[in-house]
Design a protein around this motif. Structure first.
Motif, short mmCIF file in Angstrom:
data_model
loop_
_atom_site.label_atom_id
_atom_site.label_comp_id
_atom_site.label_asym_id
_atom_site.label_seq_id
_atom_site.Cartn_x
_atom_site.Cartn_y
_atom_site.Cartn_z
N VAL A 1 -59.78 -22.22 8.08
CA VAL A 1 -60.19 -23.60 7.89
C VAL A 1 -61.71 -23.71 7.82
CG1 VAL A 1 -60.24 -25.89 8.92
CG2 VAL A 1 -58.12 -24.57 8.91
N ALA A 2 -62.40 -23.03 8.75
CA ALA A 2 -63.86 -23.07 8.75
C ALA A 2 -64.42 -22.44 7.48
CB ALA A 2 -64.40 -22.33 9.98
N ARG A 3 -63.76 -21.38 7.01
CA ARG A 3 -64.21 -20.74 5.77
C ARG A 3 -64.07 -21.69 4.59
NH1 ARG A 3 -61.30 -16.40 6.06
NH2 ARG A 3 -59.66 -16.91 4.57
N ARG A 4 -62.94 -22.37 4.50
CA ARG A 4 -62.71 -23.32 3.41
C ARG A 4 -63.72 -24.45 3.47
NH1 ARG A 4 -58.08 -27.03 4.59
NH2 ARG A 4 -59.79 -27.77 5.87
N ASP A 5 -64.02 -24.97 4.68
CA ASP A 5 -64.97 -26.07 4.82
C ASP A 5 -66.37 -25.64 4.39
OD1 ASP A 5 -62.94 -27.65 5.77
OD2 ASP A 5 -63.53 -27.49 7.89
N LEU A 6 -66.75 -24.40 4.72
CA LEU A 6 -68.06 -23.92 4.32
C LEU A 6 -68.14 -23.74 2.81
CD1 LEU A 6 -70.66 -23.19 5.93
CD2 LEU A 6 -70.11 -20.82 5.48
N TRP A 7 -67.06 -23.27 2.21
CA TRP A 7 -67.02 -23.17 0.75
C TRP A 7 -67.26 -24.54 0.12
CZ3 TRP A 7 -62.04 -19.79 -0.36
CH2 TRP A 7 -62.28 -18.47 0.06
N ALA A 8 -66.61 -25.55 0.67
CA ALA A 8 -66.76 -26.91 0.13
C ALA A 8 -68.20 -27.39 0.26
CB ALA A 8 -65.81 -27.88 0.86
N ALA A 9 -68.84 -27.05 1.37
CA ALA A 9 -70.24 -27.45 1.57
C ALA A 9 -71.16 -26.77 0.56
CB ALA A 9 -70.68 -27.10 3.00
N VAL A 10 -70.91 -25.51 0.29
CA VAL A 10 -71.72 -24.79 -0.70
C VAL A 10 -71.51 -25.39 -2.09
CG1 VAL A 10 -72.06 -22.57 -1.85
CG2 VAL A 10 -71.79 -22.65 0.62
N LYS A 11 -70.26 -25.66 -2.45
CA LYS A 11 -69.97 -26.24 -3.76
C LYS A 11 -70.65 -27.59 -3.93
CE LYS A 11 -65.46 -23.97 -4.37
NZ LYS A 11 -63.99 -24.18 -4.40
N ALA A 12 -70.73 -28.38 -2.85
CA ALA A 12 -71.38 -29.68 -2.92
C ALA A 12 -72.86 -29.53 -3.24
CB ALA A 12 -71.19 -30.44 -1.61
N ARG A 13 -73.50 -28.52 -2.66
CA ARG A 13 -74.92 -28.30 -2.95
C ARG A 13 -75.13 -27.87 -4.39
NH1 ARG A 13 -73.86 -29.84 1.18
NH2 ARG A 13 -74.31 -31.73 0.05
N VAL A 14 -74.20 -27.06 -4.90
CA VAL A 14 -74.30 -26.60 -6.28
C VAL A 14 -74.17 -27.78 -7.25
CG1 VAL A 14 -73.21 -25.16 -8.05
CG2 VAL A 14 -73.48 -24.29 -5.73
N CYS A 15 -73.29 -28.71 -6.92
CA CYS A 15 -73.12 -29.89 -7.76
C CYS A 15 -74.38 -30.74 -7.81
CB CYS A 15 -71.95 -30.74 -7.25
SG CYS A 15 -70.33 -30.00 -7.55
N GLU A 16 -75.24 -30.61 -6.82
CA GLU A 16 -76.50 -31.33 -6.81
C GLU A 16 -77.59 -30.57 -7.55
OE1 GLU A 16 -77.39 -32.03 -2.71
OE2 GLU A 16 -75.85 -33.58 -2.48
N GLY A 17 -77.26 -29.39 -8.10
CA GLY A 17 -78.22 -28.64 -8.89
C GLY A 17 -78.86 -27.46 -8.21
N THR A 18 -78.52 -27.22 -6.95
CA THR A 18 -79.10 -26.08 -6.23
C THR A 18 -78.51 -24.77 -6.78
OG1 THR A 18 -79.29 -27.41 -4.22
CG2 THR A 18 -79.43 -25.03 -3.95
N ALA A 19 -79.37 -23.79 -6.98
CA ALA A 19 -78.91 -22.44 -7.32
C ALA A 19 -78.62 -21.71 -6.02
CB ALA A 19 -79.98 -21.70 -8.12
N VAL A 20 -77.52 -20.98 -5.97
CA VAL A 20 -77.11 -20.30 -4.74
C VAL A 20 -76.92 -18.82 -5.00
CG1 VAL A 20 -75.31 -20.12 -2.96
CG2 VAL A 20 -75.96 -22.37 -3.85
N VAL A 21 -77.52 -18.01 -4.13
CA VAL A 21 -77.29 -16.57 -4.14
C VAL A 21 -76.64 -16.22 -2.81
CG1 VAL A 21 -78.32 -14.27 -4.30
CG2 VAL A 21 -79.35 -16.19 -5.55
N LEU A 22 -75.46 -15.63 -2.85
CA LEU A 22 -74.80 -15.27 -1.60
C LEU A 22 -74.32 -13.83 -1.65
CD1 LEU A 22 -71.37 -15.26 -1.85
CD2 LEU A 22 -71.84 -17.67 -2.24
N THR A 23 -74.32 -13.20 -0.50
CA THR A 23 -73.74 -11.87 -0.37
C THR A 23 -72.41 -12.00 0.35
OG1 THR A 23 -74.67 -11.32 1.80
CG2 THR A 23 -76.06 -10.90 -0.14
N THR A 24 -71.49 -11.15 0.02
CA THR A 24 -70.18 -11.20 0.68
C THR A 24 -69.46 -9.88 0.51
OG1 THR A 24 -68.08 -12.40 0.81
CG2 THR A 24 -69.05 -12.16 -1.37
N GLN A 25 -68.55 -9.61 1.43
CA GLN A 25 -67.64 -8.47 1.30
C GLN A 25 -66.25 -8.92 0.86
OE1 GLN A 25 -67.86 -5.43 4.50
NE2 GLN A 25 -69.30 -6.81 5.49
N TYR A 26 -66.08 -10.26 0.73
CA TYR A 26 -64.78 -10.82 0.47
C TYR A 26 -64.61 -11.15 -1.01
CZ TYR A 26 -64.89 -11.51 5.55
OH TYR A 26 -65.00 -11.34 6.90
N LEU A 27 -63.68 -10.49 -1.67
CA LEU A 27 -63.44 -10.73 -3.09
C LEU A 27 -63.01 -12.16 -3.35
CD1 LEU A 27 -61.56 -7.42 -3.99
CD2 LEU A 27 -63.96 -7.96 -4.40
#
Length: 248
Positions: A159-185
């Protein structure tokens, strides 16, 4: 250099990212993901090569780069004794906002990240998901052009992972460019427009999520049993989130 080796930690990496897009950097432990982010955010100096972030050279104009970016590391960078609200106001003041603007921005972010009820609680008493959200909020206090996030959801529940994804997507919709590292496909697939896979400091493959999935073979349909994660999400968000036997 890698410890005990003459091999560079990062070599022959070429990245491009425009506003409103997400670049995911994938790789196993030791692939060079965090090292690359440290260089792009001016926390480590490359021994050779060039890079520009938000139009500024990371070596010659590091101060300007730092003024245009937000950074969320693997570990919380906030004061655990202070409340969430106090942390946001403090970082706002440290980043040059006047008192009134810092307070207003703190309230905006507390609301956006659903932290109003916990705003006056010490951050040290936050759950893991709440700590990642306050970390992300702090990084956004001055509305950066580029947001760097190092392994955003490591250790978080579904649930926390999904909520954080939603928060990141909201920032992207505002025009922010995002660079993230992850081990999760699945994280890269859910968030990224473009994906780079590193191995031993070099780009193994790069492209859009769809392009990389096509490399694995032709599209196919998979019918699966519900998983424990499906059950977890159902218990926390309602049965509409779970689709037993759904084709994916």
């Amino acid at each position: 250099m890698f410890p005990g080796s003459d091999r560079p930690a990062i070599s022959e990496v070429d990245l491009t990212l425009s506003e409103g897009r997400v670049l995911a950097i994938l790789g196993s432990n030791g692939a060079g993901k965090t090292t690359l982010l440290r260089m792009l955010t001016t926390l480590a100096a490359p021994t050779s090569g060039t890079a520009k972030v938000a139009g500024h050279d990371i070596i010659r104009d590091g101060s300007a780069v730092r003024g245009r970016i937000g950074v969320v590391g693997q570990y919380a960078a906030v004061d655990e004794v202070l409340s969430g609200r106090a942390n946001l106001e403090l970082f706002g003041r440290l980043l040059g906002l006047n008192r009134a603007t810092a307070k207003r921005r703190a309230e905006e972010l507390l609301s956006q990240f659903d932290l109003i009820d916990a705003a006056d609680r010490p951050v040290g008493k936050y759950s893991g998901g709440m700590r990642r959200r306050i970390d992300l909020a702090v990084a956004l206090i001055c509305k950066p052009d580029v947001l760097f996030i190092d392994e955003p959801t490591t250790g978080l529940d579904p649930v926390a992972r999904r909520d954080l994804w939603a928060a990141v997507k909201a920032r992207v919709c505002e025009g922010t460019a995002v660079v993230l590292t992850t081990q999760y496909l699945e994280e890269a697939d859910a968030l990224a427009d473009d994906v780079v896979i590193l191995r031993e400091g070099r780009v193994l493959v790069a492209g859009t999520s769809w392009e990389l999935k096509r490399l694995a073979g032709e599209p196919r349909t998979e019918v699966r049993e519900p998983t424990l994660e499906d059950l977890y999400l159902q218990l926390h968000t309602g049965p509409a989130q779970v689709h037993p036997g759904k084709e994916t």
